[in-house]
Scaffold this active site. Structure first.
Site, short mmCIF file in Angstrom:
data_model
loop_
_atom_site.label_atom_id
_atom_site.label_comp_id
_atom_site.label_asym_id
_atom_site.label_seq_id
_atom_site.Cartn_x
_atom_site.Cartn_y
_atom_site.Cartn_z
N ALA A 83 13.98 51.67 69.43
CA ALA A 83 12.78 51.75 68.74
C ALA A 83 11.68 50.66 69.08
CB ALA A 83 12.98 51.58 67.29
N THR A 84 10.39 50.86 68.58
CA THR A 84 9.74 49.66 68.54
C THR A 84 8.74 49.27 67.31
OG1 THR A 84 9.18 50.24 71.24
CG2 THR A 84 7.44 48.94 70.01
N ALA A 85 8.88 48.27 67.16
CA ALA A 85 8.11 47.78 65.88
C ALA A 85 7.46 46.47 66.26
CB ALA A 85 9.03 47.66 64.76
#
EC number: 3.4.25.1
Length: 193
Positions: free
Chosen positions: A4-6
């Protein structure tokens, strides 16, 4: 750990938390519309990367603890307290860790963000990225972040960072969730995919 990317970015008077929506396990795309950005209190939120079940249970438990703490203290809980409560919960589970990385951010007084790893280390910063796309996102955030930027500039930077990660990280993509937090509280910002 699933990818994921946050990202989290402070700006003049507030914090932007953003994440992409894809869940993929190996070669299988599980979902294209998963929420990885959560409101914890009216003034504090979290953006996560990792196992979605772990993100969800962590955010729900911390939200409940923050509500109890607010009733005890009769004041809003600042982001550093939320980050510390989350850190304690994650460290207690260090032998069977929650497989998630978290950015906690918000405004109670001054805007602040904190990055937590799966064992609960708390690292304050002005901006951060977590997940499998973090390196690509930081490649955009590092040269373009300016302390005291406007909300619009912070949102644009968060979008560019996550889109950059989604171009190279097969575990990231399929749209964005953006949460803006300031002295007036939290609100979601609509964003085209």
């Amino acid at each position: 750990m699933p990818g994921a990317t946050a990202v989290g970015i402070t700006y003049a008077g507030g914090v932007i938390l953003a994440s992409e929506k894809r869940i993929a396990y190996g070669n299988f795309l599980v979902s294209k519309n998963t929420r990885k950005t959560f409101q914890i209190t009216p003034y504090v939120g979290a953006a996560c990367a990792g196992l979605v079940a772990d993100m969800q249970i962590l955010s729900l438990q911390i939200s409940a603890l923050a509500k109890i703490r607010k009733m005890d203290l009769k004041r809003d809980i600042p982001p550093n307290s939320v980050a510390k409560m989350m850190s304690n919960m994650m460290y207690e589970r260090r032998f069977f860790p929650l497989l998630t990385q978290v950015i906690v951010g918000g405004v109670v007084g001054e805007p602040a963000i904190y990055t937590l790893d799966s064992l609960g280390s708390v690292l304050p910063d002005e901006y951060a990225a977590v997940g499998t796309g973090a390196e690509m996102a930081l490649g955009v955030l590092d040269p373009q972040f300016k302390s005291g930027m406007s909300e619009k500039d912070a949102v644009d930077l968060a979008v560019r960072g996550i889109r950059s990660a989604a171009l190279r990280d097969s575990f990231s993509g399929d749209g964005l969730d953006i949460l803006a937090l300031d002295a007036n509280g939290a609100r979601e910002i609509a964003q085209a995919a």
